[in-house]
Design a protein around this motif. Structure first.
Motif, PDB file in Angstrom:
ATOM      1  N   PHE A 207      12.366   7.397   1.769  1.00 14.84           N
ATOM      2  CA  PHE A 207      12.870   7.153   3.132  1.00 14.84           C
ATOM      3  C   PHE A 207      13.407   5.722   3.142  1.00 14.84           C
ATOM      4  N   ASP A 238       6.966  -1.094   4.909  1.00 14.27           N
ATOM      5  CA  ASP A 238       6.655   0.345   4.861  1.00 14.27           C
ATOM      6  C   ASP A 238       7.712   0.975   3.970  1.00 14.27           C
ATOM      7  N   ASP A 249       4.358   6.904   0.264  1.00 12.16           N
ATOM      8  CA  ASP A 249       4.648   6.300   1.572  1.00 12.16           C
ATOM      9  C   ASP A 249       3.541   5.288   1.855  1.00 12.16           C
ATOM     10  N   GLU A 372      -2.572   5.927   8.425  1.00  7.95           N
ATOM     11  CA  GLU A 372      -1.756   4.765   8.737  1.00  7.95           C
ATOM     12  C   GLU A 372      -1.873   4.286  10.189  1.00  7.95           C
ATOM     13  N   GLU A 412      -1.087   1.588   5.469  1.00  3.55           N
ATOM     14  CA  GLU A 412      -0.894   3.009   5.174  1.00  3.55           C
ATOM     15  C   GLU A 412      -1.167   3.313   3.706  1.00  3.55           C
TER      16      GLU A 412
END
Ligand code: GLY
Ligand code: MN
Ligand code: MN
Length: 442
Positions: A207, A238, A249, A372, A412
């Motif tokens: 992402f 992140d 992630d 997270e 996270e």
């Protein structure tokens, strides 16, 4: 056995009474004659491992035939784009029974459909091959439902790819911590992260990277990444890369000048303790929504200790006051999509609470989920007249406004739910205050 063959066989066992037809993704024009970087559709990747666009997969369960249809490549294509696997090479690579050219599929479907009344196909296939499958009962949702069901629990092969993505992503976070210094731009931290992943052989990010310094950390999906990092700021990073489609992630929040200030330490500790307590509770049978409620309770108690919230903790969760500081979910599934499928219709649960929680599932062995929690000071929430009116007894808004220069903290990790005992944490990046400070110190 080829892992993709075993995925296809598992799907065929679930849908034995129909043909199964899926289309790969297509290239998407970015501008003029330049395309966006191609990323395969996750279901197609799960079933074939093929990372090229324009392919199709036909599973004929009765005849035990899995055929991969590939675009016909001409010599001109090879001149510009180099080697493309030929039919025999592709057959071995992807473990299919046969490879054919995509422009023959319409004709082949007319033969393959004999003996079938039903076709399980994705929406693209139903549109493209409408004529060839006329008369067959189309079942567009069953295939995606069965795939969600299969993809939810990760098998050992998938886990090894997730672990590799996590390990490299973790190393990249550490590289950012080690190179962090005041005066740097957010995009320099992003560049260190992404260079590390690319240098380790990973081609795609899972992402777009969020590198948010200072107040920008209060923007949940901040992608500007172009502000300067000042001494005294926190950087919220992140970011995650993917390995053969499988995501990592990870979020860490780190002090730009190497030491957390006292106010930052207070907020960070609440988030960290909440995160660790949630990981500890993540076991098979636990409903993700309950874990989210638990995390809101812990965050509410922490914010009460700082006199930002007041009143009964359950009430602060139920009336939404804690969501002014923690306005996102605790967790989501992770796999071929960073926000991965959570199982098919049968597994889906109703949200037992009145408040909005998107991820509601009973955790199962083989699920990989993120944990997270975060705390943010967001002007759009803390200065909203409606919130000021609704939460005036629960929130000390005057005190909260003093934090509007703070930004936020999110931590996270990615964890694997195991049949017995606690979840396995797949994330190996410093998160204790002393360890983060040690990694950031020059
Ligand atoms: N990186 C997006 C998320 O944490 O869900
Ligand atoms: Mn996440
Ligand atoms: Mn994330």
């Amino acid at each position: 056995m080829n892992p993709y063959l075993s995925h296809r066989r598992a799907l065929a066992r679930r849908l034995p009474d129909g043909l199964i037809l899926l289309c790969a993704g297509e290239r998407l024009a970015r501008n003029a004659d330049t395309d966006y970087d191609f990323r395969q559709k996750s279901d197609f990747l799960y079933l074939t491992g093929v990372e090229e666009p324009g392919c199709r997969l036909l599973i004929d369960s009765r005849r035990g035939k899995h055929t991969l249809f590939m675009p016909r490549i001409d010599n001109q294509h090879r001149v510009w784009l180099g080697h493309v696997p030929g039919p025999e090479e592709a057959r071995r690579l992807y473990g299919v029974s046969r490879v054919a050219y995509a422009d023959t599929l319409a004709l082949e479907l007319r033969k393959a459909r004999r003996g079938y009344r039903k076709i399980y196909a994705d929406k693209d296939s139903l549109r493209i091959y409408r004529q060839s499958i006329r008369g067959l009962k189309a079942a567009p949702t069953e295939a995606s439902d069965a795939l969600s069901e299969l993809r939810a629990c990760k098998n050992p092969g998938e886990l090894s790819l997730i672990r590799r993505a996590s390990m490299i992503t973790g190393g990249a976070h550490l590289a950012v911590m080690r190179s962090l210094r005041p005066g740097q731009y957010e995009y320099e931290a992003q560049a260190v992260f992404e260079a590390h992943c690319r240098a380790a052989g990973l081609k795609h990010l899972a992402f777009p990277t969020i590198a948010a310094g200072g107040v920008n950390a209060a923007v949940l999906h901040y992608h500007g990444n172009d502000a300067r990092l000042r001494a005294g700021d926190l950087l919220l990073l992140d970011a995650g890369a993917e390995c053969r489609g499988y995501a990592a992630d990870i979020t860490r929040t780190m002090p730009v000048s190497g030491r957390f200030a006292s106010r930052q330490r207070d907020i960070y500790s609440i988030v960290l303790e909440t995160q660790k307590a949630c990981i500890e509770r993540a076991r098979p049978g636990v409903v993700s929504a309950d874990l989210h409620i638990f995390s809101m309770t812990r965050i509410a108690e922490g914010l009460k200790s700082l006199h930002l919230l007041r009143g009964d903790t359950t009430g602060l969760v139920e009336n939404g006051a804690v969501r002014l500081f923690y306005p996102h979910g605790l967790s989501h599934m992770m796999g071929l999509d960073v926000h991965d499928v959570a199982g098919g219709r049968k597994r889906r649960m109703r949200n037992p609470y009145k408040i909005t929680i998107r991820f509601v599932a009973k955790l199962e062995p083989g699920f990989v989920v993120t944990v997270e929690p975060g705390i943010y000071f967001i002007g759009a929430l803390l200065e909203d007249p409606e919130n000021l009116r609704k939460h005036k007894t629960s929130v000390d808004f005057a005190r909260a406004r003093k934090y509007l220069d703070f930004g936020g903290v999110r931590i996270e990790d990615d964890i694997l739910i195991r049949a017995h005992g606690p979840a396995l944490n797949l994330t190996d990046v410093p998160k204790e205050i002393k360890d983060v400070e040690a990694a950031c110190r020059r």
